[in-house]
Design an enzyme around this catalytic site. Structure first.
Site, mmCIF file in Angstrom:
data_model
loop_
_atom_site.group_PDB
_atom_site.id
_atom_site.type_symbol
_atom_site.label_atom_id
_atom_site.label_comp_id
_atom_site.label_asym_id
_atom_site.label_seq_id
_atom_site.Cartn_x
_atom_site.Cartn_y
_atom_site.Cartn_z
ATOM 1 N N ASN A 14 46.669 49.358 48.525
ATOM 2 C CA ASN A 14 46.148 50.474 47.716
ATOM 3 C C ASN A 14 45.034 51.201 48.455
ATOM 4 O O ASN A 14 44.952 52.430 48.415
ATOM 5 C CB ASN A 14 45.665 49.976 46.350
ATOM 6 C CG ASN A 14 46.812 49.846 45.371
ATOM 7 O OD1 ASN A 14 47.356 50.840 44.905
ATOM 8 N ND2 ASN A 14 47.205 48.609 45.084
ATOM 9 N N ILE A 95 32.978 43.006 37.842
ATOM 10 C CA ILE A 95 31.745 43.746 38.134
ATOM 11 C C ILE A 95 30.776 43.534 36.965
ATOM 12 O O ILE A 95 31.159 43.656 35.805
ATOM 13 C CB ILE A 95 32.054 45.258 38.295
ATOM 14 C CG1 ILE A 95 33.105 45.491 39.387
ATOM 15 C CG2 ILE A 95 30.790 46.059 38.570
ATOM 16 C CD1 ILE A 95 32.665 45.200 40.791
ATOM 17 N N HIS A 111 45.644 48.152 38.028
ATOM 18 C CA HIS A 111 46.187 46.874 37.557
ATOM 19 C C HIS A 111 47.714 46.991 37.480
ATOM 20 O O HIS A 111 48.229 47.989 36.985
ATOM 21 C CB HIS A 111 45.604 46.532 36.183
ATOM 22 C CG HIS A 111 46.069 45.210 35.675
ATOM 23 N ND1 HIS A 111 45.601 44.014 36.194
ATOM 24 C CD2 HIS A 111 46.997 44.891 34.742
ATOM 25 C CE1 HIS A 111 46.214 43.011 35.580
ATOM 26 N NE2 HIS A 111 47.062 43.510 34.701
HETATM 27 C C1 GRF Z 1 47.650 45.262 43.432
HETATM 28 O O1 GRF Z 1 48.843 44.832 42.817
HETATM 29 C C2 GRF Z 1 46.687 45.757 42.399
HETATM 30 O O2 GRF Z 1 47.291 46.378 41.310
HETATM 31 C C3 GRF Z 1 45.995 44.512 41.963
HETATM 32 O O3 GRF Z 1 45.881 43.717 43.127
HETATM 33 C C4 GRF Z 1 46.900 44.094 44.050
HETATM 34 C C5 GRF Z 1 46.217 44.472 45.306
HETATM 35 O O4 GRF Z 1 47.103 44.790 46.348
HETATM 36 N N1 GRF Z 1 44.731 44.802 41.335
HETATM 37 P P1 GRF Z 1 46.574 45.516 47.635
HETATM 38 O O5 GRF Z 1 45.431 44.673 48.190
HETATM 39 O O6 GRF Z 1 46.103 46.900 47.230
HETATM 40 O O7 GRF Z 1 47.728 45.573 48.573
#
Ligand code: GRF
Length: 204
Positions: A14, A95, A111
């Protein structure tokens, strides 16, 4: 120019989608720093390769939370840098309320479920085990509770009979990478108003 801090704990896909969106001009802001509670996070290497400054902060020994001193250190870092927005991207710790109150600016989280369904860990497995036919992902403002604050954007994803955990995760992740940068753009450009816990997007 506004500045963004991204908090990560792991893989950082992400985070990469946010950095790429910024580089492609989706929104105008600097990705100022990537902060991690895990010094071995793959995300830190990826951020460095993409030319973004990184910072590791020892979070304390208790899983899922941040110690008072670490929280203050992170707060100090983001305030000194005049960060306008924090994006939690796979950041595996709650947090603190005091942090949110003092920072005052938007903190966003992504999420991998359609909240309020399946908060917490292993959201995709929870959805698969429950037998839902549709799941998805949610970008929301962070409040003091886990996976709880006002919802900015959601995207739905079908669950197929032959899905494995991995195939479902991948399908959701693809949508995460679309809606997270878009939600950041909306918030940075102030294209929303909050009514109670409802975020009304006004993107004209
Ligand atoms: C993602 O599925 C996000 O929704 C969740 O943790 C995961 C993180 O994946 N909060 P990345 O580190 O962004 O690849």
């Amino acid at each position: 120019m506004k500045k963004i801090a991204i908090f990560v704990s792991g893989r950082g896909s992400n985070m990469v989608s946010i950095i790429k969106a910024q580089k492609n001009g989706l929104f105008s802001a600097k990705i100022d720093v990537v902060i991690s509670d895990n010094k071995d996070a793959e995300a830190l290497k990826k951020a460095t390769r993409m030319g973004i400054e990184t910072k590791y902060i020892y979070p304390g020994d208790k899983k899922g939370t941040i110690s008072k001193s670490a929280s203050n250190l992170i707060l100090d870092t983001v305030l000194k840098r005049d960060i306008s927005l924090i994006a939690l991207a796979g950041f595996m710790r709650i947090i603190k309320r005091s942090f949110i109150k003092t920072f005052k600016r938007p903190i966003l989280n992504i999420h991998p479920s359609l909240l309020p369904s399946f908060p917490g860990l292993d959201a995709q497995r929870q959805a698969l085990d429950y037998g839902v036919k549709i799941t998805g992902c949610t970008v929301h403002f962070v409040d003091e509770y886990m996976d709880h604050g006002p919802i900015i954007l959601q995207a739905s994803v079908p669950v197929f009979n032959n899905d494995t955990l991995e195939s479902l995760k991948q399908r959701i992740l693809k949508m995460e990478h679309k809606i997270y940068p878009e939600a950041i753009r909306l918030v940075l450009e102030n294209k929303y108003r909050i009514e109670g816990r409802k975020v009304v997007v006004e993107d004209t």
